[in-house]
Design a protein around this motif. Structure first.
Motif, PDB file in Angstrom:
ATOM      1  N   ALA A 126      -4.454  30.698  39.469  1.00 17.21           N
ATOM      2  CA  ALA A 126      -5.757  31.129  38.936  1.00 17.21           C
ATOM      3  C   ALA A 126      -6.894  30.860  39.907  1.00 17.21           C
ATOM      4  O   ALA A 126      -7.855  31.628  39.992  1.00 17.21           O
ATOM      5  CB  ALA A 126      -6.046  30.404  37.621  1.00 17.21           C
ATOM      6  N   THR A 127      -6.772  29.754  40.643  1.00 26.52           N
ATOM      7  CA  THR A 127      -7.890  29.358  41.504  1.00 26.52           C
ATOM      8  C   THR A 127      -7.974  30.171  42.794  1.00 26.52           C
ATOM      9  O   THR A 127      -8.900  29.993  43.578  1.00 26.52           O
ATOM     10  CB  THR A 127      -7.813  27.854  41.825  1.00 26.52           C
ATOM     11  N   ARG A 128      -7.001  31.060  43.023  1.00 27.53           N
ATOM     12  CA  ARG A 128      -7.120  32.004  44.143  1.00 27.53           C
ATOM     13  C   ARG A 128      -7.141  33.434  43.602  1.00 27.53           C
ATOM     14  O   ARG A 128      -6.807  34.384  44.315  1.00 27.53           O
ATOM     15  CB  ARG A 128      -5.968  31.807  45.145  1.00 27.53           C
ATOM     16  N   THR A 129      -7.485  33.555  42.318  1.00 31.00           N
ATOM     17  CA  THR A 129      -7.522  34.868  41.673  1.00 31.00           C
ATOM     18  C   THR A 129      -8.952  35.408  41.689  1.00 31.00           C
ATOM     19  O   THR A 129      -9.902  34.644  41.471  1.00 31.00           O
ATOM     20  CB  THR A 129      -7.037  34.731  40.210  1.00 31.00           C
ATOM     21  N   ASP A 130      -9.089  36.685  41.938  1.00 29.18           N
ATOM     22  CA  ASP A 130     -10.389  37.344  41.862  1.00 29.18           C
ATOM     23  C   ASP A 130     -10.976  37.051  40.475  1.00 29.18           C
ATOM     24  O   ASP A 130     -10.321  37.278  39.450  1.00 29.18           O
ATOM     25  CB  ASP A 130     -10.186  38.853  42.047  1.00 29.18           C
ATOM     26  N   VAL A 151      -5.494  27.187  33.240  1.00 26.76           N
ATOM     27  CA  VAL A 151      -5.993  27.556  34.567  1.00 26.76           C
ATOM     28  C   VAL A 151      -5.214  26.728  35.586  1.00 26.76           C
ATOM     29  O   VAL A 151      -5.401  25.527  35.706  1.00 26.76           O
ATOM     30  CB  VAL A 151      -7.510  27.271  34.660  1.00 26.76           C
ATOM     31  N   CYS A 152      -4.312  27.414  36.286  1.00 22.26           N
ATOM     32  CA  CYS A 152      -3.428  26.698  37.215  1.00 22.26           C
ATOM     33  C   CYS A 152      -4.003  26.680  38.620  1.00 22.26           C
ATOM     34  O   CYS A 152      -4.181  27.738  39.237  1.00 22.26           O
ATOM     35  CB  CYS A 152      -2.054  27.356  37.253  1.00 22.26           C
ATOM     36  N   ASP A 153      -4.240  25.475  39.110  1.00 30.25           N
ATOM     37  CA  ASP A 153      -4.631  25.313  40.510  1.00 30.25           C
ATOM     38  C   ASP A 153      -3.326  25.091  41.279  1.00 30.25           C
ATOM     39  O   ASP A 153      -3.045  24.006  41.773  1.00 30.25           O
ATOM     40  CB  ASP A 153      -5.589  24.128  40.654  1.00 30.25           C
ATOM     41  N   THR A 154      -2.551  26.147  41.347  1.00 25.48           N
ATOM     42  CA  THR A 154      -1.171  26.075  41.830  1.00 25.48           C
ATOM     43  C   THR A 154      -1.038  25.475  43.220  1.00 25.48           C
ATOM     44  O   THR A 154      -0.084  24.771  43.516  1.00 25.48           O
ATOM     45  CB  THR A 154      -0.554  27.492  41.759  1.00 25.48           C
ATOM     46  N   LEU A 155      -2.010  25.786  44.092  1.00 28.69           N
ATOM     47  CA  LEU A 155      -1.949  25.271  45.464  1.00 28.69           C
ATOM     48  C   LEU A 155      -2.829  24.037  45.676  1.00 28.69           C
ATOM     49  O   LEU A 155      -2.943  23.534  46.787  1.00 28.69           O
ATOM     50  CB  LEU A 155      -2.375  26.372  46.446  1.00 28.69           C
ATOM     51  N   GLY A 156      -3.451  23.576  44.610  1.00 30.52           N
ATOM     52  CA  GLY A 156      -4.282  22.375  44.730  1.00 30.52           C
ATOM     53  C   GLY A 156      -5.485  22.583  45.622  1.00 30.52           C
ATOM     54  O   GLY A 156      -5.835  21.708  46.424  1.00 30.52           O
ATOM     55  N   THR A 182      -3.747  20.935  37.501  1.00 25.94           N
ATOM     56  CA  THR A 182      -4.112  20.708  38.903  1.00 25.94           C
ATOM     57  C   THR A 182      -2.970  20.110  39.721  1.00 25.94           C
ATOM     58  O   THR A 182      -2.171  19.325  39.230  1.00 25.94           O
ATOM     59  CB  THR A 182      -5.336  19.778  39.004  1.00 25.94           C
ATOM     60  N   HIS A 183      -2.949  20.499  40.980  1.00 23.29           N
ATOM     61  CA  HIS A 183      -1.984  19.961  41.941  1.00 23.29           C
ATOM     62  C   HIS A 183      -2.707  19.105  42.970  1.00 23.29           C
ATOM     63  O   HIS A 183      -3.910  19.229  43.163  1.00 23.29           O
ATOM     64  CB  HIS A 183      -1.188  21.100  42.590  1.00 23.29           C
ATOM     65  N   ASN A 184      -1.916  18.262  43.633  1.00 23.52           N
ATOM     66  CA  ASN A 184      -2.505  17.169  44.408  1.00 23.52           C
ATOM     67  C   ASN A 184      -2.416  17.349  45.927  1.00 23.52           C
ATOM     68  O   ASN A 184      -2.414  16.371  46.658  1.00 23.52           O
ATOM     69  CB  ASN A 184      -1.818  15.853  43.990  1.00 23.52           C
ATOM     70  N   TYR A 186      -4.463  18.022  48.181  1.00 21.12           N
ATOM     71  CA  TYR A 186      -5.533  17.354  48.924  1.00 21.12           C
ATOM     72  C   TYR A 186      -5.915  16.018  48.277  1.00 21.12           C
ATOM     73  O   TYR A 186      -6.986  15.465  48.553  1.00 21.12           O
ATOM     74  CB  TYR A 186      -6.753  18.275  49.030  1.00 21.12           C
ATOM     75  N   GLY A 187      -5.049  15.527  47.395  1.00 21.71           N
ATOM     76  CA  GLY A 187      -5.330  14.239  46.750  1.00 21.71           C
ATOM     77  C   GLY A 187      -6.431  14.312  45.700  1.00 21.71           C
ATOM     78  O   GLY A 187      -7.007  13.287  45.338  1.00 21.71           O
ATOM     79  N   LEU A 188      -6.731  15.532  45.212  1.00 18.86           N
ATOM     80  CA  LEU A 188      -7.870  15.695  44.299  1.00 18.86           C
ATOM     81  C   LEU A 188      -7.466  16.078  42.876  1.00 18.86           C
ATOM     82  O   LEU A 188      -8.321  16.429  42.064  1.00 18.86           O
ATOM     83  CB  LEU A 188      -8.820  16.764  44.861  1.00 18.86           C
ATOM     84  N   ALA A 189      -6.173  16.012  42.575  1.00 19.27           N
ATOM     85  CA  ALA A 189      -5.710  16.532  41.281  1.00 19.27           C
ATOM     86  C   ALA A 189      -6.412  15.877  40.102  1.00 19.27           C
ATOM     87  O   ALA A 189      -6.898  16.565  39.191  1.00 19.27           O
ATOM     88  CB  ALA A 189      -4.193  16.374  41.168  1.00 19.27           C
ATOM     89  N   VAL A 190      -6.470  14.551  40.090  1.00 16.62           N
ATOM     90  CA  VAL A 190      -7.100  13.874  38.952  1.00 16.62           C
ATOM     91  C   VAL A 190      -8.609  14.147  38.954  1.00 16.62           C
ATOM     92  O   VAL A 190      -9.196  14.442  37.908  1.00 16.62           O
ATOM     93  CB  VAL A 190      -6.805  12.353  38.978  1.00 16.62           C
ATOM     94  N   ALA A 191      -9.230  14.089  40.127  1.00 21.71           N
ATOM     95  CA  ALA A 191     -10.679  14.333  40.208  1.00 21.71           C
ATOM     96  C   ALA A 191     -11.015  15.743  39.705  1.00 21.71           C
ATOM     97  O   ALA A 191     -11.996  15.938  38.982  1.00 21.71           O
ATOM     98  CB  ALA A 191     -11.166  14.154  41.639  1.00 21.71           C
ATOM     99  N   ASN A 192     -10.184  16.728  40.071  1.00 20.81           N
ATOM    100  CA  ASN A 192     -10.442  18.100  39.636  1.00 20.81           C
ATOM    101  C   ASN A 192     -10.233  18.266  38.126  1.00 20.81           C
ATOM    102  O   ASN A 192     -10.951  19.025  37.470  1.00 20.81           O
ATOM    103  CB  ASN A 192      -9.542  19.069  40.401  1.00 20.81           C
ATOM    104  N   ALA A 193      -9.262  17.550  37.571  1.00 14.51           N
ATOM    105  CA  ALA A 193      -9.052  17.610  36.117  1.00 14.51           C
ATOM    106  C   ALA A 193     -10.237  16.970  35.393  1.00 14.51           C
ATOM    107  O   ALA A 193     -10.718  17.495  34.377  1.00 14.51           O
ATOM    108  CB  ALA A 193      -7.745  16.913  35.750  1.00 14.51           C
ATOM    109  N   LEU A 194     -10.728  15.863  35.919  1.00 16.75           N
ATOM    110  CA  LEU A 194     -11.888  15.201  35.302  1.00 16.75           C
ATOM    111  C   LEU A 194     -13.117  16.115  35.346  1.00 16.75           C
ATOM    112  O   LEU A 194     -13.864  16.225  34.377  1.00 16.75           O
ATOM    113  CB  LEU A 194     -12.189  13.880  36.016  1.00 16.75           C
TER     114      LEU A 194
END
Ligand code: MN
Length: 361
Positions: A126-130, A151-156, A182-184, A186-194
């Motif tokens: 979803a996060t690379r979707t138009d 909303v899947c951040d499949t590639l993080g 969210t995927h991790n 870049y180490g941001l999975a939890v931060a992005n979910a928050l």
């Protein structure tokens, strides 16, 4: 997603035990597996569905009738229906047009709804979707009966600011409840979910120990502890089981929890440096933002090169050894020298031997 970690396979019994622990922790919905994957997987999912857990049990499926039927054959009350929405996935992987993707998603949502399932419609990548297409996908899905959009951040590839921005926009434009996945990388999975929660998302996908493909997913323990401790929210989670489920998943997945992993890594509650041990022994909150026993873990003091006299004195006292002031200083000196020479910590037996020799001398 946890079992999608390369090389990880849980047995039926292990899956069931993980589900029970998640239920005891208070996880509201457990994605138990993909029933269409194999008869054994369907059996495992069914077993979890029949176990009388408090939470909802969800089965995962592609936007394909056979997959939805496989979920229907289990005791799941909820389904995740997934299809990719980004142009890169449509062109290179699915080889489908946007219209075909919409048609598949809508027809499978309608089909699952007719059979009474709660539906999370998943927009993969979803996060690379138009955005215009994502908005159309979400609103057509909502009209068809989807209960929420995953909303899947499949590639993080989200950062907290873009996560919040996207979720806020979907909620404003479509008004469908949102789950952030969210995927991790870049180490941001939890931060992005928050950040998504702050913007109004109501659900988040997590895995124990952050297992999952590549760098894994947002971790259950990271998200729950952040919400509880950093946001100071009163949530219906039993955090005292967090360490137990982490160790159980570590053992059954064969994926070791790194020593320095947040929340559940062994070093979270292990102290060696003199200044830190001195602080922790006087008042643990000086160097621990929550107490190990809150999550069912325990504290360790390591004796070695960085130790100070407080740590050594405390350790000796626990072993029933009383050392005088001068003796203690000699013992600390010897501990440091031995640890530096060997490049490792000193165990209790060695410490005891050093102390007894120094005192005798
Ligand atoms: Mn995923």
């Amino acid at each position: 997603d946890g079992e999608q970690t390369p090389g990880v396979v849980f047995s039926d019994e292990e899956k069931l035990q993980i589900a029970r622990l998640l239920d005891e922790i208070g996880v509201q919905q457990i994605e138990a597996g993909t029933p269409s994957m194999s008869p054994a997987e369907a059996k495992a999912v069914k077993g979890i569905g029949k176990d009388g857990l408090k939470g909802s049990i969800m089965g995962w499926s592609r936007a394909v009738k056979g997959d939805v039927d496989a979920v229907l054959s289990t005791e799941c009350d909820a389904i995740a229906i997934s299809i990719a929405t980004s142009d890169i996935h449509l062109q290179y992987k699915l080889k489908m047009s946007r219209e075909e993707v919409l048609e598949k998603a809508v027809s499978m949502v309608e089909y699952a709804k007719d059979h009474g399932l709660y539906i999370s419609l998943n927009s993969e990548d979803a996060t690379r979707t138009d955005y215009v297409f994502l908005r159309e996908f979400a609103s057509k899905g909502k009209e068809a009966g989807a209960d929420r959009l995953r909303v899947c951040d499949t590639l993080g590839v989200l950062i907290p600011a873009s996560s919040g921005y996207l979720i806020k926009k979907i909620l404003q434009d479509v008004g469908i409840p949102v789950e952030i996945h969210t995927h991790n990388d870049y180490g941001l999975a939890v931060a992005n979910a928050l950040a998504a929660f702050e913007a109004g998302a109501e659900w988040a996908s997590t895995t124990v120990n952050g297992l999952g493909e590549r760098a894994g997913n947002s971790s259950l323990e990271g998200l729950v502890m952040s919400l509880t401790k950093l946001y100071n929210l009163s949530l219906p989670f039993n955090i005292s089981k967090i360490y137990e489920i982490s160790r159980y998943v570590e053992k059954t997945s064969g994926i070791p929890v790194p020593l320095n992993r947040s929340i559940v890594g062994q070093h979270m509650f292990t102290h060696e440096s003199g200044i830190h041990v001195d602080g922790v022994l006087k008042y643990p909150h000086t160097y621990e933002s929550f107490m190990p026993d809150e999550i069912g873990a325990s504290r360790h003091i390591v004796i070695g090169k960085h130790s100070g006299k407080h740590a050594v004195w405390d350790k000796l006292k626990k072993m029933g050894i009383e050392a005088g002031k001068a003796e203690l200083l000699r013992i600390v000196e010897e501990v440091k020298a031995r640890s530096e020479q060997r490049k490792s910590a000193i165990n209790n037996k060695e410490l005891k031997a050093i102390a007894e020799r120094v005192i005798k001398e």
